[in-house]
Design a protein around this motif. Structure first.
Motif, short mmCIF file in Angstrom:
data_model
loop_
_atom_site.label_atom_id
_atom_site.label_comp_id
_atom_site.label_asym_id
_atom_site.label_seq_id
_atom_site.Cartn_x
_atom_site.Cartn_y
_atom_site.Cartn_z
N ALA A 199 0.81 -1.22 0.00
CA ALA A 199 0.00 0.00 0.00
C ALA A 199 0.85 1.26 0.00
CB ALA A 199 -0.93 0.00 1.21
N ARG B 244 0.37 4.82 -2.23
CA ARG B 244 -0.98 4.92 -2.77
C ARG B 244 -1.76 6.03 -2.08
NH1 ARG B 244 -2.79 0.65 -6.29
NH2 ARG B 244 -1.10 -0.84 -6.46
N LEU C 83 -6.59 -0.41 -3.84
CA LEU C 83 -5.41 -1.06 -4.42
C LEU C 83 -5.77 -1.78 -5.72
CD1 LEU C 83 -4.12 -2.60 -1.06
CD2 LEU C 83 -3.26 -0.53 -2.16
#
Length: 207
Positions: free
Chosen positions: A95, A98, A111
């Protein structure tokens, strides 16, 4: 003398056109096969059945990391690096970097990926997290590669290089057709058909 000059000029261009034609074809061969195959799967997506596979994980963020989660954050700020690193190492959830959606109660990270989708949500007070991954199979994966959907910067660069190489392949092929076309009467009618047929279909059948 003029005939010799013209022949040398023709030989020069043929030599270089053949060279660039085979080099470009070698570079973009696998890409062209991939895009031709996925063109078929995309065009017939309704006839290709696939069952999405959904997997879930839950976990607990270590107490030492909770203060970082509870700090005030911009609305779309990414997860703090230490938390993203823990998710990658302990939960195999990538992650980092992001965009995250921060609310008063939780942080949500989408995601998306080729051939699937995923998300993770973390409670900012307790550190409880839930993760869900949806995988739609290899056909969906390669279809997303064809579209450049959620594939990242490296694949975007590859698509640009592939497109340029395919243009070189097509243009050099057209030039070779021009140089050899006089001895093949069917050349230009076939080229014209390849140009006119898509145009006619678009005009007559696409509304």
């Amino acid at each position: 003398m003029q005939a010799d000059v013209a022949q040398k000029k023709r030989s020069f261009w043929l030599k270089h056109l053949y060279r660039w034609h085979w080099i470009s074809s070698a570079i973009c061969l696998v890409g062209m096969l991939l895009f031709a195959a996925t063109g078929l799967t995309l065009n017939n997506a309704g006839h290709i059945e696939s069952e999405p596979v959904v997997s879930k994980k839950s976990g607990q963020l270590p107490e030492l990391l909770l203060p970082r989660l509870q700090q005030k954050q911009a609305e779309n700020a990414p997860l703090p690096k230490v938390i993203a690193d823990w998710l990658a190492g302990a939960m195999a959830i990538e992650a980092g970097g992001r965009t995250a959606e921060w609310s008063d109660d939780e942080v949500y990270v989408s995601l998306p990926r080729p051939g699937g989708d995923a998300w993770v949500v973390i409670d900012r007070e307790s550190g409880v997290l839930n993760y869900e991954l949806t995988e739609r199979g290899w056909v969906s994966y390669f279809n997303d590669l064809h579209k450049g959907r959620n594939t990242g910067l490296a694949w975007s660069w590859f698509l640009d290089v592939f497109s340029i190489t395919a243009l070189v392949f097509s243009i050099t092929g057209l030039c070779l057709l021009y140089m050899h076309g006089s001895g093949r009467p069917a050349t230009w009618p076939l080229v014209a058909m390849g140009m006119v047929l898509p145009l006619l279909i678009a005009i007559l059948f696409i509304h």
